[in-house]
Scaffold this motif. Structure first.
Motif, PDB file in Angstrom:
ATOM      1  N   GLU A   1       0.844  -1.187   0.000  1.00  0.00           N
ATOM      2  CA  GLU A   1       0.000   0.000   0.000  1.00  0.00           C
ATOM      3  C   GLU A   1       0.879   1.237   0.000  1.00  0.00           C
ATOM      4  N   TRP A   2       0.425   2.299  -0.671  1.00  0.00           N
ATOM      5  CA  TRP A   2       1.167   3.554  -0.710  1.00  0.00           C
ATOM      6  C   TRP A   2       0.810   4.391   0.494  1.00  0.00           C
ATOM      7  N   SER A   3       1.806   4.895   1.189  1.00  0.00           N
ATOM      8  CA  SER A   3       1.608   5.699   2.387  1.00  0.00           C
ATOM      9  C   SER A   3       2.058   7.136   2.133  1.00  0.00           C
ATOM     10  N   PRO A   4       1.160   8.133   2.328  1.00  0.00           N
ATOM     11  CA  PRO A   4       1.563   9.527   2.108  1.00  0.00           C
ATOM     12  C   PRO A   4       2.334  10.069   3.309  1.00  0.00           C
ATOM     13  N   LEU A   5       3.402  10.772   3.040  1.00  0.00           N
ATOM     14  CA  LEU A   5       4.211  11.336   4.109  1.00  0.00           C
ATOM     15  C   LEU A   5       4.839  12.644   3.661  1.00  0.00           C
ATOM     16  N   ILE A   6       5.157  13.485   4.649  1.00  0.00           N
ATOM     17  CA  ILE A   6       5.980  14.633   4.330  1.00  0.00           C
ATOM     18  C   ILE A   6       7.394  14.119   4.103  1.00  0.00           C
ATOM     19  N   VAL A   7       8.191  14.883   3.432  1.00  0.00           N
ATOM     20  CA  VAL A   7       9.540  14.442   3.107  1.00  0.00           C
ATOM     21  C   VAL A   7      10.427  14.520   4.345  1.00  0.00           C
ATOM     22  N   THR A   8      11.011  13.398   4.701  1.00  0.00           N
ATOM     23  CA  THR A   8      11.917  13.326   5.852  1.00  0.00           C
ATOM     24  C   THR A   8      13.353  13.580   5.382  1.00  0.00           C
ATOM     25  N   GLU A   9      14.252  13.758   6.332  1.00  0.00           N
ATOM     26  CA  GLU A   9      15.659  13.958   5.989  1.00  0.00           C
ATOM     27  C   GLU A   9      16.218  12.748   5.242  1.00  0.00           C
ATOM     28  N   ILE A  19      18.132  10.561  -0.005  1.00  0.00           N
ATOM     29  CA  ILE A  19      18.005   9.626  -1.126  1.00  0.00           C
ATOM     30  C   ILE A  19      17.714  10.393  -2.413  1.00  0.00           C
ATOM     31  N   LEU A  20      16.794  11.356  -2.340  1.00  0.00           N
ATOM     32  CA  LEU A  20      16.411  12.126  -3.521  1.00  0.00           C
ATOM     33  C   LEU A  20      17.602  12.869  -4.107  1.00  0.00           C
ATOM     34  N   TYR A  21      18.377  13.550  -3.260  1.00  0.00           N
ATOM     35  CA  TYR A  21      19.527  14.293  -3.768  1.00  0.00           C
ATOM     36  C   TYR A  21      20.630  13.368  -4.276  1.00  0.00           C
ATOM     37  N   GLU A  22      20.674  12.160  -3.769  1.00  0.00           N
ATOM     38  CA  GLU A  22      21.653  11.184  -4.265  1.00  0.00           C
ATOM     39  C   GLU A  22      21.326  10.758  -5.697  1.00  0.00           C
ATOM     40  N   VAL A  23      20.034  10.677  -6.025  1.00  0.00           N
ATOM     41  CA  VAL A  23      19.631  10.253  -7.375  1.00  0.00           C
ATOM     42  C   VAL A  23      19.255  11.435  -8.274  1.00  0.00           C
ATOM     43  N   LYS A  24      19.419  12.664  -7.790  1.00  0.00           N
ATOM     44  CA  LYS A  24      19.086  13.848  -8.602  1.00  0.00           C
ATOM     45  C   LYS A  24      19.765  13.822  -9.969  1.00  0.00           C
ATOM     46  N   PHE A  52      14.860  22.656  -7.030  1.00  0.00           N
ATOM     47  CA  PHE A  52      14.618  21.223  -6.820  1.00  0.00           C
ATOM     48  C   PHE A  52      14.245  21.028  -5.355  1.00  0.00           C
ATOM     49  N   ILE A  53      12.959  21.240  -5.047  1.00  0.00           N
ATOM     50  CA  ILE A  53      12.496  21.230  -3.664  1.00  0.00           C
ATOM     51  C   ILE A  53      11.484  20.095  -3.467  1.00  0.00           C
ATOM     52  N   PRO A  54      11.848  19.067  -2.704  1.00  0.00           N
ATOM     53  CA  PRO A  54      10.901  17.977  -2.459  1.00  0.00           C
ATOM     54  C   PRO A  54       9.703  18.478  -1.645  1.00  0.00           C
ATOM     55  N   ILE A  55       8.508  18.126  -2.109  1.00  0.00           N
ATOM     56  CA  ILE A  55       7.280  18.574  -1.450  1.00  0.00           C
ATOM     57  C   ILE A  55       6.666  17.465  -0.615  1.00  0.00           C
ATOM     58  N   SER A  56       6.478  16.318  -1.230  1.00  0.00           N
ATOM     59  CA  SER A  56       5.904  15.190  -0.495  1.00  0.00           C
ATOM     60  C   SER A  56       6.339  13.896  -1.164  1.00  0.00           C
TER      61      SER A  56
END
Length: 137
Positions: free
Chosen positions: A43-51, A56-61, A75-79
């Motif tokens: 199941e997909w769980s909605p969350l605010i972006v954690t550190e 992880i996001l900036y590693e794969v940017k 490049f600002i992660p929202i959710s």
């Protein structure tokens, strides 16, 4: 104080794993189902972006930028949402300026399988709206 609470939570989860004879690292889906009584896996769980997700996001940017053929100055992660399957799948909504966002699917293998990251799918440009991974991927 938060470290103490997290430590206590870890001890409780380990105790639950031992008493239910489940090894969480080997069968995470079953562990969550049996200890919480809920089916979390898949199941997909909605969350605010954690550190952690931001890291992880900036590693794969660079992989995301390569996939869409542009360099993002904004490049600002929202959710994000995540799903536990054979690893952890993340779908992250990232604001890229104006009224556009990029939606990136990031897959992470479990640590005991190497923890490698990959970006199997990227959607850009997309409007920045309330979203669900099933609507986009």
């Amino acid at each position: 104080m938060p470290t103490t609470v997290l430590g206590l939570l870890g001890v409780l989860l380990c105790a639950l794993a031992v008493t239910s004879q489940v090894t969480p690292q080997k069968d995470l889906k079953r562990f969550f189902t049996e200890t919480t009584g809920e089916s979390v896996a898949g199941e997909w769980s909605p969350l605010i972006v954690t550190e952690d997700v931001e890291k992880i996001l900036y590693e794969v940017k660079p992989d995301i930028e390569k996939a869409v053929g542009t360099h993002f100055h904004v490049f600002i992660p929202i959710s994000h949402r995540f799903q536990i399957e054979e690893g952890i799948n993340y779908v992250v909504m990232v604001y890229t300026g104006g009224n556009t966002c990029v939606y990136a699917m990031i897959s992470q293998a479990f640590p005991w399988h190497g923890g490698e990251l990959s970006v199997p799918e990227v959607l850009y440009p997309e409007p920045c709206i309330d979203w669900s991974p099933s609507q986009h991927f």
